[in-house]
Design an enzyme around this catalytic site. Structure first.
Site, PDB file in Angstrom:
ATOM      1  N   TYR A   1     -88.620  -0.713  -9.890  1.00 54.31           N
ATOM      2  CA  TYR A   1     -87.598  -1.133 -10.801  1.00 54.31           C
ATOM      3  C   TYR A   1     -86.332  -0.239 -10.498  1.00 54.31           C
ATOM      4  CZ  TYR A   1     -91.119  -3.775 -13.617  1.00 54.31           C
ATOM      5  OH  TYR A   1     -91.933  -4.856 -14.006  1.00 54.31           O
TER       6      TYR A   1
ATOM      7  N   GLY B   1     -89.267 -15.862 -22.027  1.00 52.13           N
ATOM      8  CA  GLY B   1     -89.100 -16.552 -20.921  1.00 52.13           C
ATOM      9  C   GLY B   1     -87.459 -16.220 -20.061  1.00 52.13           C
ATOM     10  N   PHE B   2     -87.547 -14.846 -19.808  1.00 53.35           N
ATOM     11  CA  PHE B   2     -86.167 -14.465 -19.327  1.00 53.35           C
ATOM     12  C   PHE B   2     -85.111 -14.665 -20.209  1.00 53.35           C
ATOM     13  CE2 PHE B   2     -88.192 -12.410 -16.010  1.00 53.35           C
ATOM     14  CZ  PHE B   2     -87.337 -11.892 -15.191  1.00 53.35           C
ATOM     15  N   GLY B   3     -85.286 -15.136 -21.496  1.00 53.71           N
ATOM     16  CA  GLY B   3     -84.059 -15.234 -22.417  1.00 53.71           C
ATOM     17  C   GLY B   3     -84.005 -16.756 -22.684  1.00 53.71           C
TER      18      GLY B   3
ATOM     19  N   SER C   1     -92.410 -11.190 -20.212  1.00 48.32           N
ATOM     20  CA  SER C   1     -91.837 -12.463 -20.283  1.00 48.32           C
ATOM     21  C   SER C   1     -91.979 -13.331 -21.493  1.00 48.32           C
ATOM     22  CB  SER C   1     -91.598 -13.062 -19.155  1.00 48.32           C
ATOM     23  OG  SER C   1     -91.072 -12.405 -18.066  1.00 48.32           O
TER      24      SER C   1
ATOM     25  N   THR D   1     -84.516 -17.516 -26.441  1.00 49.79           N
ATOM     26  CA  THR D   1     -83.723 -17.276 -27.325  1.00 49.79           C
ATOM     27  C   THR D   1     -82.858 -18.020 -28.035  1.00 49.79           C
ATOM     28  OG1 THR D   1     -82.021 -16.046 -26.012  1.00 49.79           O
ATOM     29  CG2 THR D   1     -83.877 -14.712 -26.378  1.00 49.79           C
ATOM     30  N   GLY D   2     -82.623 -19.078 -27.160  1.00 48.87           N
ATOM     31  CA  GLY D   2     -81.638 -20.159 -27.580  1.00 48.87           C
ATOM     32  C   GLY D   2     -80.317 -19.873 -27.141  1.00 48.87           C
TER      33      GLY D   2
END
Length: 347
Positions: free
Chosen positions: A53, A235-237, A232, A240-241
């Site tokens: 990372y 789901g990698f954002g 995750s 969030t919508g």
């Protein structure tokens, strides 16, 4: 939050873990330290990192996340004793030539020494193999291709290296990541047979659009006493919508910012379409999409601890506040209906 025990390790952690892969790329060091401060103040005692990372992976930022965390420990005497620290040794390089080519015994030990130095600590509480050394479908691949098999260090050799680190007091417990039922079973079987360290955890993706863990790995872990660390959860954002209206474009999230991420499983059109269904379901029930997605992981009996990744204090607080969200049995049934129809598009 009550603490949970990771496998048979004795490590006691909060059911929410702070993931740090954005530190050094989307999050600069000063902001990362502020996030670490707030996370600790709010009771989170579990931090997860990795030697490769920050993400997206680049040669010039490899190890930067661990360095940022190590500098935080140096600035805050006593902080290290308050957290359970997890990090990972990279598997065979996947398009990252700056990382060693194989997970050899010497390579694992060398990687751990590097992580200890960057983290400015004497011991890593949970040291994980980031992805398998052997050829296996991971990171979105779903079919095994035996023609890709190559010579590799055996599981026994990998465990022997980890055993040396445990014996030396540099590692307290070991774990796996991005593993299959076969891999978890073999690591535990060989460890028990040879008297080597036993995997306490497996860190795999688990969220509304990727519940592949429930396709047999859940039973394997349950019967072997291995705890799931779910990464995750949003789901990698997608959950969030924030991509519902615009799609994966613009500058408001990692899936929009980085083409390399759009090319992964989270960038599949089917993944976004499924996420929109779950996001709409959340709104129908008076909650935000993130609340639904996080609550699904937080309170799932198969999940020991959920790893959240944030880029701001506001996101951190929203993720932690979602701990109070409860999902009714009726809502869980609606979630399962969508999964039955759409399955796991981000697998």
């Amino acid at each position: 939050m009550n603490h949970v025990t990771l496998g048979q390790s004795g490590l006691q952690v909060t059911p929410i873990c702070l993931g740090t892969m954005t530190f050094g790329e989307q999050v600069n060091e000063a902001d990362a330290h502020t996030i670490l401060d707030r996370s600790l103040a709010r009771g989170v005692n579990f931090i997860d990192a990795a030697e490769m990372y920050s993400v997206p992976a680049k040669a010039e930022t490899c190890g930067s996340t661990e360095t940022i965390i190590g500098n935080w420990f140096a600035k805050n005497p006593g902080a290290r004793q308050k957290v359970v620290l997890a990090t990972k040794v990279a598997g065979p390089a996947r398009g990252m030539p700056w990382i060693r080519g194989e997970v050899s015994k010497a390579g694992i030990i060398e990687a751990c020494e590097g992580s200890l130095k960057r983290l400015q600590t004497d011991v890593i509480d949970l040291y994980q193999i980031h992805w398998p050394a052997r050829n296996t479908p991971v990171f979105g691949a779903i079919y095994f291709d035996g023609s890709k098999d190559r010579p590799m260090p055996s599981i026994e050799v990998q465990l022997e290296a980890l055993a040396e680190l445990v014996k030396a007091g540099k590692v307290r417990a070991i774990g796996l990541s991005n593993e299959s039922p076969y891999g978890v079973h073999e690591f535990v079987r060989i460890a028990d047979q040879m008297g080597l360290p036993r995997a306490a955890t497996v860190q795999n993706p688990y969220c509304l659009i990727n519940r592949a863990y429930e396709n047999g790995l859940d039973e394997t872990c349950h019967r072997l006493g291995v705890s799931l660390l779910a990464y995750s959860p949003l789901g990698f954002g997608l959950l969030t919508g924030k991509y519902d209206d615009t799609g994966l474009v613009g500058d408001h999230g990692r899936m929009a910012l980085y083409d390399s991420m759009k090319a992964q499983r989270w960038g599949r059109p089917e993944a976004l379409a499924a996420a929109k269904r779950y996001n709409a379901l959340a709104r129908e029930h008076g909650m935000t999409p993130a609340q639904l997605a996080l609550a699904f992981c937080y309170h799932h009996p198969k999940v020991a601890s959920t790893i959240i990744g944030v880029t701001s204090l506001a996101q951190l607080d929203q993720c932690l506040d979602a701990w109070e969200t409860a999902l009714s049995p009726e809502l869980l049934k609606e979630i399962d209906k969508i999964r039955w129809e759409l399955r796991d598009p981000a697998q």
